[in-house]
Design a protein around this motif. Structure first.
Motif, mmCIF file in Angstrom:
data_model
loop_
_atom_site.group_PDB
_atom_site.id
_atom_site.type_symbol
_atom_site.label_atom_id
_atom_site.label_comp_id
_atom_site.label_asym_id
_atom_site.label_seq_id
_atom_site.Cartn_x
_atom_site.Cartn_y
_atom_site.Cartn_z
ATOM 1 N N GLU A 1 0.844 -1.199 0.000
ATOM 2 C CA GLU A 1 0.000 0.000 0.000
ATOM 3 C C GLU A 1 0.876 1.244 0.000
ATOM 4 O OE1 GLU A 1 -3.288 0.177 -0.035
ATOM 5 O OE2 GLU A 1 -4.196 -1.494 1.043
ATOM 6 N N GLU B 1 3.142 11.853 -8.239
ATOM 7 C CA GLU B 1 2.397 12.545 -9.299
ATOM 8 C C GLU B 1 1.784 13.842 -8.797
ATOM 9 O OE1 GLU B 1 -0.395 9.851 -10.996
ATOM 10 O OE2 GLU B 1 1.147 8.389 -11.529
ATOM 11 N N ARG C 1 -4.079 19.571 8.972
ATOM 12 C CA ARG C 1 -5.310 19.098 8.333
ATOM 13 C C ARG C 1 -5.759 17.730 8.853
ATOM 14 N NH1 ARG C 1 -5.044 23.442 6.480
ATOM 15 N NH2 ARG C 1 -4.604 24.128 4.357
ATOM 16 N N TYR D 1 -7.894 3.062 -7.827
ATOM 17 C CA TYR D 1 -6.861 3.210 -6.808
ATOM 18 C C TYR D 1 -5.494 2.835 -7.385
ATOM 19 C CZ TYR D 1 -4.740 3.147 -2.245
ATOM 20 O OH TYR D 1 -3.932 3.419 -1.189
ATOM 21 N N PHE E 1 -4.117 5.507 -9.767
ATOM 22 C CA PHE E 1 -4.283 6.791 -9.100
ATOM 23 C C PHE E 1 -3.683 7.953 -9.879
ATOM 24 C CE2 PHE E 1 -4.071 8.322 -4.553
ATOM 25 C CZ PHE E 1 -5.312 7.865 -4.211
ATOM 26 N N ARG E 2 -4.496 8.753 -10.519
ATOM 27 C CA ARG E 2 -3.995 10.000 -11.092
ATOM 28 C C ARG E 2 -4.880 11.092 -10.552
ATOM 29 N NH1 ARG E 2 -0.411 9.848 -15.221
ATOM 30 N NH2 ARG E 2 -0.962 11.982 -15.683
ATOM 31 N N ASP E 3 -4.276 12.028 -9.923
ATOM 32 C CA ASP E 3 -5.018 12.986 -9.100
ATOM 33 C C ASP E 3 -6.278 13.547 -9.757
ATOM 34 O OD1 ASP E 3 -4.309 16.150 -7.575
ATOM 35 O OD2 ASP E 3 -5.503 14.493 -6.846
ATOM 36 N N GLY F 1 -9.999 18.684 9.165
ATOM 37 C CA GLY F 1 -9.070 18.416 8.068
ATOM 38 C C GLY F 1 -9.817 18.057 6.799
ATOM 39 N N HIS G 1 -11.390 21.184 5.246
ATOM 40 C CA HIS G 1 -10.459 21.984 4.445
ATOM 41 C C HIS G 1 -10.184 21.353 3.088
ATOM 42 C CE1 HIS G 1 -9.020 25.509 6.705
ATOM 43 N NE2 HIS G 1 -9.740 24.903 7.626
ATOM 44 N N LYS H 1 -10.927 23.316 -0.176
ATOM 45 C CA LYS H 1 -9.761 23.685 -0.988
ATOM 46 C C LYS H 1 -9.875 23.146 -2.410
ATOM 47 C CE LYS H 1 -4.750 23.565 -1.236
ATOM 48 N NZ LYS H 1 -3.484 23.413 -0.526
ATOM 49 N N PHE H 2 -10.373 21.939 -2.518
ATOM 50 C CA PHE H 2 -10.428 21.323 -3.846
ATOM 51 C C PHE H 2 -11.806 21.454 -4.494
ATOM 52 C CE2 PHE H 2 -6.807 19.496 -1.722
ATOM 53 C CZ PHE H 2 -5.836 19.575 -2.701
ATOM 54 N N PHE I 1 -7.204 12.074 4.018
ATOM 55 C CA PHE I 1 -7.419 13.516 3.889
ATOM 56 C C PHE I 1 -7.116 14.093 2.520
ATOM 57 C CE2 PHE I 1 -7.090 12.797 8.381
ATOM 58 C CZ PHE I 1 -8.159 13.540 8.838
ATOM 59 N N GLU I 2 -6.584 13.285 1.630
ATOM 60 C CA GLU I 2 -6.363 13.808 0.280
ATOM 61 C C GLU I 2 -7.709 13.905 -0.434
ATOM 62 O OE1 GLU I 2 -3.311 11.574 -1.876
ATOM 63 O OE2 GLU I 2 -2.995 10.660 0.072
ATOM 64 N N TYR J 1 -9.349 4.197 4.041
ATOM 65 C CA TYR J 1 -7.922 4.478 4.212
ATOM 66 C C TYR J 1 -7.204 3.221 4.685
ATOM 67 C CZ TYR J 1 -4.316 8.069 5.283
ATOM 68 O OH TYR J 1 -3.211 8.886 5.298
ATOM 69 N N THR J 2 -7.312 2.167 3.884
ATOM 70 C CA THR J 2 -6.803 0.873 4.338
ATOM 71 C C THR J 2 -5.293 0.842 4.462
ATOM 72 O OG1 THR J 2 -6.899 0.178 2.033
ATOM 73 C CG2 THR J 2 -8.729 -0.495 3.450
ATOM 74 N N ARG J 3 -4.609 1.800 3.865
ATOM 75 C CA ARG J 3 -3.155 1.724 3.937
ATOM 76 C C ARG J 3 -2.634 1.989 5.356
ATOM 77 N NH1 ARG J 3 -4.319 6.072 0.573
ATOM 78 N NH2 ARG J 3 -3.481 8.119 1.112
ATOM 79 N N TYR K 1 -10.951 29.706 1.183
ATOM 80 C CA TYR K 1 -11.238 29.202 -0.164
ATOM 81 C C TYR K 1 -12.565 29.754 -0.668
ATOM 82 C CZ TYR K 1 -7.710 26.057 1.666
ATOM 83 O OH TYR K 1 -6.580 25.554 2.246
#
Lengths: 96, 380
Positions: free
Chosen positions: A61, A71, A93, B9, B12-14, B44, B47, B51-52, B235-236, B262-264, B376
């Motif tokens: 992961e 990226e 955050r 996943y 993953f490209r933003d 968090g 925001h 923000k996005f 949080f991303e 958020y399994t990681r 924002y």
């Protein structure tokens, strides 16, 4: 920006209280006292938050998300990128 | 090839990933015959959402409600006043985290105390207190500890080291609070004023870093006892979008479950060593007053009695004020923290209340919902 970038442990102090981690090329020390003795070893991936190792991260992961972060970071300008890496484990955050 | 979460996943490209999630959420939401109100518990997440510009990517029937998850925002004036009084003691160095030094109390903020000569310090890591204590043997160093489950174990580690290293001049004022209890309070409250709004919380986006420590299991009662799905998310923006997508899918498929996006890093059990440290040094208080929310049962922690010799609230009890204090009349932080109102609905938002001159804590803290909307604002 709060990325929660996985950090790779590159050194563990003899007394197990501190370690050195590498976060996408940036190295810093982190506190290990929240983890059980011998739980974290060199080569493990961990999540940092305000100077502490919070927990270990599954390696597969971690590697997948590092690629992602690369990226995202490439989309930032140089100053923003450096700041993002250095301050990531102190990112408010994520909540206190 | 069908659009699968796992595929997204892996690839993953933003920006592209976010758009793909937006499309998937819209397709799923179209199958629902009502609006789904999703409370993100943590500031968090608020925001990231602002923000996005994530609200702009949502279909009309998916609504974000902002929750109480900002430890600075929820700190009542009574506790800020404690910090202020402690800081003003002649032989004290007061140390704290985050934006706590900017929060106004009855007499001013800790920043104001500093301008009057008090020694108030901000640290990134609680462990810096050990160095401050060592370098100032003639002073009493008081750590004004704040935060949710995420930072509580760090305070526990600091207490552990204070005892093991026999540090004689480090003390603690504990303001640690817990997330599940306030989530329950938001659902349980049934007074006339809030009832209709409470029913509007349909699901929770759970904060991941809390669960890194306490495990996802702390949210188990919500889908079972309260019939509210919970998805623990990172949080991303991609994490948040995936979390929202997972919640919407639960409604489409008529499921009500606790899931981890958020399994990681998040597991069901969390960091057991950290939990043991917390258990060793802290116990629940009967009531903790949250700014804007009032007293919430068993939602705060205190030092166990056997460590009273380290407890600044015990040591300084004769000088600490005990009077109840009302919030500013025009500030609707309480409604915002309950998810009953959004910042622009406040009459003083962006006018009398700005980050440079905040009247309420939701504007003071960088984690606060008002600060997010202000910063924002072009995304409103």
């Amino acid at each position: 920006m709060c990325l929660s970038i996985p950090s790779k442990v590159v050194r563990v102090a003899e007394d197990q209280t501190m370690c050195t981690v590498d976060t996408m090329g940036v190295q810093r020390d982190a506190n290990l006292m929240m983890m059980a003795d011998d739980e974290v070893k060199v080569g493990d991936y961990v999540l940092l938050h305000i100077g502490f190792v919070m927990n270990k991260i599954d390696e597969d992961e971690a590697l997948a998300s590092i690629e992602t972060y690369r990226e995202i970071l490439e989309l930032m300008d140089e100053d923003e990128r450096k700041q993002a890496i250095l301050e990531d484990d102190e990112c408010p955050r994520r909540g206190l | 090839m069908p659009l699968e979460l796992k595929n997204l996943y892996d690839n993953f490209r933003d920006g592209e990933t976010i758009k793909a999630y937006a499309k998937m959420i819209a397709e799923d939401a179209a199958k629902l015959d009502r609006t789904i109100n999703i409370m993100e518990v943590c500031g968090g997440h608020t925001h990231t959402i602002m923000k996005f510009g994530l609200p702009q990517l949502m279909p009309k029937n998916i609504n974000f409600i902002h929750g109480p998850g900002c430890p600075v925002c929820i700190m009542p004036k009574e506790r800020v006043d404690h910090a202020y009084v402690l800081a003003m003691q002649e032989d004290v160095i007061l140390v704290t985290l985050g934006d706590m030094i900017k929060v106004p109390g009855s007499n001013g903020s800790l920043q104001d105390a500093r301008s009057k000569g008090a020694d108030v310090r901000f640290v990134y890591s609680p462990m810096e207190c050990l160095k401050i204590a060592e370098e100032n043997p003639d002073k009493k160093v008081i750590f004004f500890a704040i935060g949710f489950e995420t930072t509580t174990p760090m305070t526990a580690v600091l207490i552990d080291q204070t005892i093991k290293q026999n540090v004689p001049n480090l003390f603690f004022h504990i303001n640690h609070v817990t997330v599940p209890e306030v989530m329950q309070e938001l659902i349980d409250s049934r007074d006339e004023h809030v009832d209709s709004y409470n029913n509007k919380i349909d699901a929770f986006l759970g904060p991941s870093h809390v669960s890194v420590i306490s495990g996802s299991r702390i949210y188990e009662p919500f889908p079972v006892d309260y019939k509210r799905p919970v998805v623990v998310s990172g949080f991303e923006p991609v994490d948040v979008m995936q979390g929202i997508s997972m919640i919407v899918k639960q409604f489409v498929e008529n499921r009500c479950e606790l899931e981890i996006q958020y399994t990681r890093v998040v597991t069901e059990e969390g960091n057991l060593n950290a939990q043991a440290l917390i258990e060793k040094y802290f116990e629940k208080v009967d009531l903790f007053k949250w700014r804007g929310l009032g007293n919430v049962p068993r939602s705060g922690l205190k030092l166990r009695d056997e460590y009273a010799h380290l407890d600044a609230e015990v040591i300084y009890k004769d000088v600490l004020p005990i009077a109840e204090i009302e919030d500013h009349k025009l500030c609707i932080c309480g409604d915002i923290l309950r998810g009953m109102a959004k910042p622009p609905e406040c009459t003083i938002f962006g006018t009398a209340c700005k980050p440079t001159s905040p009247l309420g804590s939701c504007m003071v803290s960088s984690e606060g919902a008002c600060a997010a909307y202000y910063k924002y604002g072009n995304l409103l």
